[in-house]
Design an enzyme around this catalytic site. Structure first.
Site, short mmCIF file in Angstrom:
data_model
loop_
_atom_site.label_atom_id
_atom_site.label_comp_id
_atom_site.label_asym_id
_atom_site.label_seq_id
_atom_site.Cartn_x
_atom_site.Cartn_y
_atom_site.Cartn_z
N HIS A 371 0.84 -1.20 0.00
CA HIS A 371 0.00 0.00 0.00
C HIS A 371 0.87 1.25 0.00
O HIS A 371 1.91 1.30 0.66
CB HIS A 371 -0.93 0.01 1.23
CG HIS A 371 -2.16 -0.80 1.03
ND1 HIS A 371 -3.37 -0.23 0.71
CD2 HIS A 371 -2.39 -2.13 1.09
CE1 HIS A 371 -4.29 -1.17 0.58
NE2 HIS A 371 -3.72 -2.35 0.81
N PRO A 372 0.45 2.29 -0.71
CA PRO A 372 1.24 3.53 -0.76
C PRO A 372 1.00 4.38 0.49
O PRO A 372 0.00 4.24 1.19
CB PRO A 372 0.67 4.23 -1.99
CG PRO A 372 -0.78 3.80 -2.02
CD PRO A 372 -0.76 2.36 -1.55
N SER A 388 -6.27 3.26 -5.91
CA SER A 388 -5.73 4.13 -4.86
C SER A 388 -5.88 5.60 -5.21
O SER A 388 -6.18 6.45 -4.36
CB SER A 388 -4.26 3.80 -4.59
OG SER A 388 -4.13 2.54 -3.96
N ALA A 426 -9.24 2.96 5.31
CA ALA A 426 -10.21 3.03 4.22
C ALA A 426 -10.67 4.47 4.10
O ALA A 426 -11.59 4.92 4.79
CB ALA A 426 -11.39 2.10 4.49
#
Length: 470
Positions: A371-372, A388, A426
Site C-alpha cells: 500500500h502507498p 488508490s 479506508a
C-alpha cells in the site's frame, strides 16, 4: 475448478417486489395433485404396491401383490375427493392448477373434462406417480417425453408446467432441456419465482411447498386435525400478507390431494381458509401459469456476473488488484469451493479475505507494504494504482495545502519508522480531518495491535473496491 452447485444466495436480503396484478399484496396459489391411478401398482407394470401418502401411515410396498386397502384409499380420491374439491373451488370462483399424473389423467376422462370446463390449469405431474431417485437420466428423460406425449393426447394441449415431486437430482435439468415448460416447480427454496440458467437457457422456477400441504395428514408428526391445517395456512398467509403490505409481495402455495383433504373431516379446514383470505384486500388467487406469465413479463431473466463460472485467467484479471498489488490472493481464492452464493459482493469478498487471513505473517506484511503512503511521493508522482488514486481523491488527499502535505509527510515517516509498514485506512469512510485524527491516534499503538488494525482496514478497502466494481 472446485465449484459448489447449491445456491444459498437467492434474492438475498432485499427480494424484489413481485408487483402482482392490481397491486395485490399476496398471490395465494392452490394446487390439486391428481395422482389416483398413476401410483405404484402391479396393474401399472410396477414391481410392488404403493406405500406413500395414504391413511396407512408407515405402509410398506407389497412386492408382486396388489394392496386392496391402499388401492381403495387412492380410489376415494378419484371417486369422491376430487368432486368435493371441484365443488369447493368452483363455488369459491378460485381457479387452481392441477398437477396431473399423465397415466392417472388417462384413466379419469370425466375428471379431466371437469378440470377443463372449470378453466383449471392442468400441468404435468409426470408419467407415473413413482420415485425417480434411482432412475438414470436416460430412463427418466424418456418418461418425461412420454408424459408430455400422453398428457397432450389426453388433455388436448401440451402441459406448460412441470412437477415430478418424487424427483431425482436430474429432474429439473431434464425437464428444462425439453424446452416445453413455461415453468418447473420441483424446488421448495423460495417464496417467489426465479430464473435458473440451464444448458445456456433461462428456465423459470415457481417453487412449490411441502409445509402448506395436506400431505402432512399422512406423515409422522404432521397435521392431526383440520384445525391444525387451518391454523398453519392462516399463520403463513398472515406472515406473507404483512410482508406484502411492506412492499415485498410474496407467493403462497397450498398443496392438496384429492384422497387427503378431499375427506369430509378435512375439507372444512380448507373451506375456512378460503373464507378467511376472502376477507382481505389485495389477495390474488391465480393458477401457476398465470404467475409464470406475469413473472416473465414483469421480471424477465437477467444475466448477472457469474463469478463461480469464470476461468482462472479472467478471475485473476478482474480481482487480482482488489488487494493492493497482491494478485496471489485472487489466485488462491479461485481454488476455493466457490458456488452461486459467491456471485455477489459479500461472496467474493469473503473468498478473497479468507485467503488473506490464512496467509503467513510475511505474506500479509507484504500486502501492507504494497500500500502507498497517504498523500505521499507516489501520489505526487502519479504512480498510484487507479483504485488508490480514486480513493485518495475521494477524501481530498489529492488537493492538500502545503501545510497539510507537510503534516502527512511527517506522520508517514514517524508511522513507518515505528511499525514497518505504511499507515492504512479506508479513506472512503472518512474525510480529510477524520483521517488525520485516526493517523495521529494510531501512531501510539503497539505494532502488533496496529498490524491487526491495518489488516482489518485492508479488508475494508477491498470491500469498498468490490462494491464499486460489482
Amino acid at each position: 475448478m472446485n465449484r459448489y452447485p447449491r445456491d444459498f444466495q437467492g434474492y438475498g436480503p432485499t427480494p424484489p417486489d413481485a408487483q402482482w396484478p392490481g397491486g395485490a399484496r399476496i398471490a395465494v396459489q392452490f394446487v390439486v395433485n391428481y395422482e389416483e391411478g398413476g401410483e405404484n401398482n402391479i396393474l401399472h407394470g410396477d414391481a410392488a404396491s404403493e406405500a406413500f401418502l395414504s391413511e396407512i401411515v408407515g405402509a410398506a410396498p407389497w412386492p408382486g401383490q396388489r394392496h386392496w386397502n391402499m388401492e381403495s384409499i387412492y380410489d376415494y380420491g378419484a371417486r369422491a375427493g376430487f368432486w368435493r374439491l371441484h365443488r369447493l373451488f368452483t363455488g369459491a370462483n378460485i381457479p387452481v392448477t392441477v398437477y396431473g399424473v399423465a397415466s392417472a389423467l388417462a384413466r379419469s376422462p370425466q375428471q379431466v373434462e371437469a378440470m377443463k370446463e372449470a378453466d383449471w390449469e392442468i400441468a404435468s405431474h409426470g408419467l407415473k406417480w413413482i420415485d425417480y431417485k434411482d432412475h438414470n437420466a436416460e430412463t427418466e428423460s424418456a418418461d418425461i417425453v412420454e408424459a408430455i406425449r400422453l398428457h397432450t393426447e389426453v388433455v388436448g394441449a401440451a402441459p406448460r408446467g412441470w412437477y415430478t415431486g418424487r424427483s431425482s437430482i436430474n429432474t429439473v435439468a431434464l425437464a428444462a432441456e425439453t424446452g416445453v415448460f413455461d415453468y418447473i416447480s420441483d424446488t421448495y427454496d423460495d417464496d417467489l419465482p426465479y430464473w435458473m440458467r440451464v444448458s445456456d437457457g433461462d428456465q423459470l422456477i415457481i417453487p412449490y411447498t411441502l409445509d402448506c400441504n395436506d400431505m402432512r395428514f399422512a406423515t409422522p408428526q404432521g397435521f392431526n386435525s383440520g384445525d391444525q391445517f387451518y391454523a398453519y395456512l392462516r399463520d403463513t398467509f398472515d406472515a406473507l400478507y404483512a410482508e406484502g403490505c411492506d412492499g415485498a409481495a410474496k407467493m403462497m402455495s397450498v398443496g392438496l390431494h384429492c384422497r387427503l383433504v378431499g375427506r369430509p373431516g378435512r375439507v372444512q379446514a380448507l373451506k375456512r381458509f378460503i373464507d378467511y383470505i376472502k376477507g382481505f384486500e389485495g389477495v390474488w388467487t391465480p393458477r401457476r401459469i398465470d404467475i409464470a406469465e406475469h413473472w416473465r413479463a414483469t421480471h424477465p431473466p437477467k444475466h448477472p456476473l457469474r463469478i463461480d463460472q469464470m476461468s482462472r485467467a479472467i478471475f485473476v484479471e478482474k480481482f487480482g488488484g482488489v488487494f493492493e498489488h497482491s494478485a496471489w490472493i485472487a489466485e488462491r481464492a479461485f481454488d476455493l469451493e466457490l458456488g452461486p452464493a459467491h456471485n455477489c459482493v459479500a461472496g467474493i469478498h469473503n473468498a478473497l479475505a479468507r485467503m488473506f487471513r490464512s496467509a503467513s505473517h510475511g505474506e500479509r506484511m507484504g500486502v501492507l507494504t504494497a500500500h502507498p503512503d497517504l498523500a505521499g511521493k507516489l501520489a505526487a508522482a502519479k504512480r498510484l494504482t487507479a483504485e488508490s488514486t480514486a480513493e485518495q481523491g475521494s477524501a481530498g488527499l489529492d488537493a492538500l495545502t502545503d501545510a497539510e502535505r507537510a503534516k502527512f509527510t511527517e506522520l508517514n515517516a514517524v508511522y513507518m519508522a515505528k511499525h514497518g509498514f505504511p499507515f492504512i485506512i479506508a479513506v472512503k469512510d472518512h474525510d480529510k480531518d477524520g483521517i488525520l485524527r485516526h493517523f495521529e491516534a494510531r501512531i501510539s499503538n503497539d505494532s502488533q495491535t496496529e498490524f491487526q488494525t491495518a489488516c482489518m482496514q485492508v479488508e475494508r478497502i477491498a470491500r469498498l473496491r468490490l462494491e464499486t466494481m460489482l
